[in-house]
Design a protein around this motif. Sequence first.
Motif, short mmCIF file in Angstrom:
data_model
loop_
_atom_site.label_atom_id
_atom_site.label_comp_id
_atom_site.label_asym_id
_atom_site.label_seq_id
_atom_site.Cartn_x
_atom_site.Cartn_y
_atom_site.Cartn_z
N PRO A 1 0.91 -1.25 -0.02
CA PRO A 1 0.14 0.04 0.06
C PRO A 1 0.79 1.17 -0.12
CG PRO A 1 0.09 -1.10 2.15
CD PRO A 1 0.67 -2.10 1.30
N PRO A 2 0.30 2.39 -0.79
CA PRO A 2 1.20 3.57 -0.47
C PRO A 2 0.90 4.19 0.68
CG PRO A 2 -0.95 3.77 -1.65
CD PRO A 2 -0.83 2.55 -1.73
N THR A 3 1.62 5.09 1.09
CA THR A 3 1.83 6.03 2.04
C THR A 3 0.50 6.89 2.34
OG1 THR A 3 4.20 6.03 2.30
CG2 THR A 3 2.98 7.42 3.60
N HIS A 4 0.02 6.90 3.43
CA HIS A 4 -1.23 7.80 3.48
C HIS A 4 -0.79 9.33 3.44
CE1 HIS A 4 -4.66 4.98 4.50
NE2 HIS A 4 -3.50 4.20 5.16
N THR B 1 -0.21 12.77 4.50
CA THR B 1 -0.05 13.53 6.20
C THR B 1 -0.31 15.07 6.06
OG1 THR B 1 2.34 13.91 5.39
CG2 THR B 1 1.83 11.96 6.68
N GLU B 2 0.03 15.66 6.94
CA GLU B 2 -0.17 17.15 7.08
C GLU B 2 0.94 17.72 6.19
OE1 GLU B 2 -0.25 20.96 10.60
OE2 GLU B 2 0.09 18.93 11.16
N LEU B 3 2.27 17.42 6.07
CA LEU B 3 3.01 17.90 5.38
C LEU B 3 2.69 17.51 3.80
CD1 LEU B 3 5.87 19.19 4.88
CD2 LEU B 3 7.03 17.04 5.19
N TRP B 4 2.26 16.40 3.64
CA TRP B 4 2.01 15.98 2.40
C TRP B 4 0.77 16.98 1.86
CZ3 TRP B 4 -2.23 15.00 -0.88
CH2 TRP B 4 -2.14 14.11 -1.82
N THR B 5 -0.29 17.34 2.72
CA THR B 5 -1.15 18.18 2.25
C THR B 5 -0.67 19.57 2.10
OG1 THR B 5 -2.90 16.76 3.52
CG2 THR B 5 -3.41 19.18 2.92
N LYS B 6 0.20 20.16 2.84
CA LYS B 6 0.93 21.56 2.69
C LYS B 6 1.36 21.49 1.33
CE LYS B 6 3.55 24.96 5.06
NZ LYS B 6 4.34 25.25 6.24
N VAL C 1 8.36 14.49 -0.15
CA VAL C 1 7.00 13.67 0.54
C VAL C 1 6.10 13.45 -0.54
CG1 VAL C 1 5.57 15.81 1.03
CG2 VAL C 1 5.53 13.71 2.59
N LEU C 2 6.04 14.09 -1.70
CA LEU C 2 5.12 13.93 -2.91
C LEU C 2 5.90 12.95 -4.00
CD1 LEU C 2 3.86 17.57 -3.52
CD2 LEU C 2 2.71 15.69 -2.23
N THR C 3 6.96 12.52 -3.54
CA THR C 3 7.64 11.69 -4.56
C THR C 3 6.81 10.51 -5.26
OG1 THR C 3 9.69 12.22 -4.01
CG2 THR C 3 9.64 10.31 -5.24
N GLU C 4 6.29 9.83 -4.05
CA GLU C 4 5.47 8.68 -4.36
C GLU C 4 4.10 8.83 -5.14
OE1 GLU C 4 4.11 4.63 -2.02
OE2 GLU C 4 3.77 6.76 -0.99
N ASP D 1 -6.26 8.74 -2.80
CA ASP D 1 -5.82 9.99 -1.91
C ASP D 1 -4.47 10.52 -2.44
OD1 ASP D 1 -8.15 9.98 -0.53
OD2 ASP D 1 -7.22 9.02 1.05
N ASN D 2 -3.71 9.62 -3.04
CA ASN D 2 -2.49 9.90 -3.50
C ASN D 2 -2.48 10.59 -4.94
OD1 ASN D 2 0.59 9.31 -2.04
ND2 ASN D 2 -1.09 8.22 -1.17
N VAL D 3 -3.54 10.13 -5.74
CA VAL D 3 -3.29 10.56 -7.06
C VAL D 3 -4.61 11.68 -7.51
CG1 VAL D 3 -2.61 8.02 -7.86
CG2 VAL D 3 -5.11 8.63 -8.02
N VAL D 4 -5.61 11.72 -6.62
CA VAL D 4 -6.58 12.94 -6.72
C VAL D 4 -5.85 14.14 -6.27
CG1 VAL D 4 -8.71 13.63 -6.42
CG2 VAL D 4 -8.48 11.30 -6.59
N ARG D 5 -5.01 14.70 -7.10
CA ARG D 5 -4.39 16.19 -6.65
C ARG D 5 -4.75 17.38 -7.68
NH1 ARG D 5 1.64 15.00 -6.49
NH2 ARG D 5 1.45 17.07 -6.30
#
Length: 207
Positions: A46-49, A51-56, A72-75, A109-113
């Motif tokens: 599974p990919p990493t969920h 996080t607050e830093l990811w969202t920022k 943090v956005l690499t994946e 959640d990782n790909v809907v950006r």
Amino acid sequence: MKLLEIQSSVRACGSISRRLSDEFIQAWSTAHSKTQQKKRDVGINPPTHPTELWTKANYTLPKERSHLMASVLTESEILIEELLWADRILLGVPMYNFSVPSTLKAYLDNVVRINRTFTFDPATYTFQGLIQGKKALIITPSAGNFVVGTPLAEMNFCDTYLRSVLGFIGITDVTVVPVPEQFMSNEIRQQEMTMARTKLMKIATDW
């Protein structure tokens, strides 16, 4: 033709969605000899969920992101590039508790950006998907029967969610092949498997 396979079952063995996906890909490869394939197994890895830093980082302009933000956005970037690469997307999605596996939710959640897979116009309050010109096929086994027209259909948050979220990012050509009644007798299970196989073999030739 480029095919991206996404598997979300947590079972490496005995998974109906994996078995039918394998059979479909074999038929698809026979019908499309020059197919390129990639596989993303979010059930086992599974990919990493977010996080607050990811969202920022996601809501910070690329040129203004720190090295840590970019890292943090690499994946997420890798997963999005796979979607952009593919012409066809095959998703093996068993229904877990009326919806998708949590591992697949983490993937989505990782790909809907914003500005990567969709845009937002604040003036008109409208969204536009950026993953255009692709088709998706979803194989979704379930313990009971949750297809449209059945008494349990209103509890199906698997198909409806996937159609909605894929459509949101621009993938509107979506085919769902349900495999219901997998907790019933062996005879019923096999009947449903046979019907699903028949559908998938037909799709393999003209999808």
